[in-house]
Write an enzyme that holds these catalytic residues in place. Structure first.
Site, PDB file in Angstrom:
ATOM      1  N   ASP A 192      -1.788   5.805  -4.961  1.00 19.62           N
ATOM      2  CA  ASP A 192      -2.153   4.973  -3.811  1.00 19.62           C
ATOM      3  C   ASP A 192      -2.594   3.576  -4.229  1.00 19.62           C
ATOM      4  OD1 ASP A 192      -4.589   5.319  -1.081  1.00 19.62           O
ATOM      5  OD2 ASP A 192      -3.064   3.814  -1.547  1.00 19.62           O
ATOM      6  N   ASP A 248       0.813  -1.206   0.000  1.00 20.98           N
ATOM      7  CA  ASP A 248       0.000   0.000   0.000  1.00 20.98           C
ATOM      8  C   ASP A 248       0.853   1.265   0.000  1.00 20.98           C
ATOM      9  OD1 ASP A 248      -2.380   1.430   2.411  1.00 20.98           O
ATOM     10  OD2 ASP A 248      -1.835   1.967   0.349  1.00 20.98           O
TER      11      ASP A 248
HETATM   12  C1  ZSD Z   1      -9.986  -2.515  -0.275  1.00 23.03           C
HETATM   13  C2  ZSD Z   1     -10.942  -3.611  -0.639  1.00 23.03           C
HETATM   14  N1  ZSD Z   1     -11.943  -3.465  -1.475  1.00 23.03           N
HETATM   15  O1  ZSD Z   1     -12.595  -4.650  -1.602  1.00 23.03           O
HETATM   16  C3  ZSD Z   1     -11.974  -5.548  -0.812  1.00 23.03           C
HETATM   17  C4  ZSD Z   1     -12.330  -6.985  -0.705  1.00 23.03           C
HETATM   18  C5  ZSD Z   1     -10.948  -4.922  -0.178  1.00 23.03           C
HETATM   19  C6  ZSD Z   1      -9.999  -5.536   0.802  1.00 23.03           C
HETATM   20  N2  ZSD Z   1     -10.642  -5.663   2.115  1.00 23.03           N
HETATM   21  C7  ZSD Z   1     -12.018  -5.156   2.222  1.00 23.03           C
HETATM   22  C8  ZSD Z   1      -9.937  -5.168   3.274  1.00 23.03           C
HETATM   23  C9  ZSD Z   1      -9.338  -3.828   3.089  1.00 23.03           C
HETATM   24  C10 ZSD Z   1      -9.793  -2.571   3.448  1.00 23.03           C
HETATM   25  C11 ZSD Z   1      -8.776  -1.717   3.153  1.00 23.03           C
HETATM   26  N3  ZSD Z   1      -7.809  -2.458   2.647  1.00 23.03           N
HETATM   27  N4  ZSD Z   1      -8.150  -3.738   2.585  1.00 23.03           N
HETATM   28  C12 ZSD Z   1      -6.525  -1.951   2.279  1.00 23.03           C
HETATM   29  C13 ZSD Z   1      -6.239  -0.773   3.104  1.00 23.03           C
HETATM   30  N5  ZSD Z   1      -7.315   0.167   2.940  1.00 23.03           N
HETATM   31  C14 ZSD Z   1      -7.047   1.390   2.410  1.00 23.03           C
HETATM   32  C15 ZSD Z   1      -5.733   1.720   2.065  1.00 23.03           C
HETATM   33  C16 ZSD Z   1      -5.513   2.969   1.492  1.00 23.03           C
HETATM   34  N6  ZSD Z   1      -4.265   3.390   1.126  1.00 23.03           N
HETATM   35  N7  ZSD Z   1      -6.543   3.822   1.278  1.00 23.03           N
HETATM   36  C17 ZSD Z   1      -7.791   3.446   1.638  1.00 23.03           C
HETATM   37  N8  ZSD Z   1      -8.058   2.244   2.189  1.00 23.03           N
HETATM   38  C18 ZSD Z   1      -8.643  -0.267   3.331  1.00 23.03           C
END
Ligand code: ZSD
Length: 394
Positions: free
Chosen positions: A283, A102
């Site tokens: 990002d 990330d």
């Molecule tokens: C995402 C995602 N979308 O559909 C699924 C399945 C996922 C993964 N799953 C729900 C879990 C999750 C939630 C997040 N992530 N993974 C990655 C980190 N997140 C970020 C990072 C960042 N730089 N900026 C904003 N949020 C939020």
């Protein structure tokens, strides 16, 4: 074959003869020297290059140090059929887990044996070793979508595609939010933003890239996310087979801890450029692209039957819609997302209404170039001097 010096002399004479005035006018000029930023390169690699440049045998100690310069590559596998996120194998101590790399955060955290076993179903997880605990250290992170996690901190060996950090802060979860509990694919995150936004307290910790960058052949990593296919994260080198054309670099601002820069315009489809400065971050941890209201409105004005839906919380359109490309001007170069990448997914399984990959950034405070944009490009993150980011067409 005349000698080079006689040729040069002859050329100088000809040049002299070409001017009307037999006395070559004397001119003066000055060259302003500009102090360059710190160049962080692998010293041994540079030294070995110099020896070779002058045909001198590279001393063994420099040879072995240069040979020790690390490079590595790891796959980036889509977590689902819509490329919601991408997962990469990482070995923490003696366990291999699947982490979401990330570039929008700076914590390396993982599901762990500190959690209730009910939260670990379907996961690989880090088995903590109390002897490796960083005493008194804790972490707690919340992401833009409200998800998050928190826990304790350990120092352990971390290996990514063969690149080794012998002692890296590994943030072991004691608890994770429901979004992560419901996502059995993601075992944690590996942050690749700047360490200034790492959440460990009382002593902030380094990202994996910060830990290893001095040992890399080049202090950079390159991201190749792909549309509905596996891509890569490469560390320490640029792979010219992964892109076409030139890499366009722009300096980033690290003030907020992100890979932050400003595109200077946008294009909808084959339309002409609309010049406007956009404050954006690259990002990989964000699935979609979030842009200013006016830009997003201009895009969906060209998508038949699209609407900004309160029901689905964003722009939607018929899944059969033909979507125009969308481009940004970055470093003076046009960088394009193919229209088909902008159809993210049906709003619900089986629906004929689809959710847009470009959405409004209202409430975020800046724009986010997430996976929908990144998967069309080879993206270099380089800290060899003033941090810069480079984009090339895949
Ligand atoms: C995402 C995602 N979308 O559909 C699924 C399945 C996922 C993964 N799953 C729900 C879990 C999750 C939630 C997040 N992530 N993974 C990655 C980190 N997140 C970020 C990072 C960042 N730089 N900026 C904003 N949020 C939020």
């Amino acid at each position: 074959m005349p000698s080079i010096s006689s040729t040069l002399t002859a050329a100088a004479v000809l040049l002299g003869a070409a001017t009307a005035n037999p006395v070559i006018a004397k001119r003066s000029f000055s060259v302003e020297q500009v102090e360059r930023g710190l160049y962080l390169r692998n010293g041994a690699v540079q030294a070995a290059k110099t020896y070779r440049k002058y045909g001198v045998a590279v001393p063994d100690h420099i040879q072995s140090a240069a040979a020790a310069a690390q490079t590595g590559s790891v796959p980036a596998n889509p977590s689902d059929q819509y490329d919601s996120s991408y997962l990469s194998p990482v070995t923490l101590g003696n366990t291999t887990v699947q982490l979401d790399f990330d570039t929008g955060s700076a914590d390396l955290w993982v599901f762990s044996s500190l959690q209730a076993s009910s939260q670990l179903t379907g996961h690989d997880y880090y088995k903590v070793d109390a002897s490796k605990q960083i005493s008194g250290a804790s972490w707690k992170i919340t992401y833009g979508d409200g998800s998050g996690a928190g826990g304790k901190v350990y120092a352990d060996k971390v290996v990514v595609g063969g690149v080794t950090a012998t002692s890296q802060a590994v943030e072991a979860a004691t608890s994770v939010s429901t979004q992560f509990q419901q996502d059995q694919n993601t075992d944690g995150l590996l942050g690749l933003a700047f360490s200034s936004i790492n959440t460990v307290k009382p002593t902030q910790q380094k990202t994996f890239f910060d830990t290893v960058k001095a040992s890399l052949a080049k202090p950079l990593f390159a991201v190749t996310l792909k549309y509905h296919a596996a891509g890569t994260y490469d560390f320490g080198y640029i792979d010219t087979s992964k892109y076409t054309g030139d890499i366009t670099y722009v300096t980033v601002s690290t003030t907020n801890g992100f890979w932050e820069f400003s595109p200077t315009g946008y294009y909808v489809g084959t339309g002409s450029e609309v010049k406007t400065t956009i404050d954006a971050i690259a990002d990989t941890g964000t699935t979609l692209v979030y842009l200013p209201t006016a830009v997003v409105k201009a895009y969906y004005a060209k998508v038949a039957s699209s609407q900004n839906s309160n029901t689905y919380g964003g722009y939607v359109f018929p899944c059969s819609a033909t979507l125009p490309d969308f481009s940004l001007t970055i470093g003076g170069a046009k960088k394009t997302i193919p229209g088909k990448y902008i159809n993210y997914s049906p709003v619900e399984t089986g629906s004929s209404t689809c959710y847009g990959g470009i959405q409004d950034n209202t409430g975020i405070g800046f724009s986010i170039l997430g996976d929908i944009f990144l998967k069309a490009h080879y993206v270099v993150h380089d800290v060899s001097s003033t941090p810069k980011i480079g984009f090339a067409k895949q």
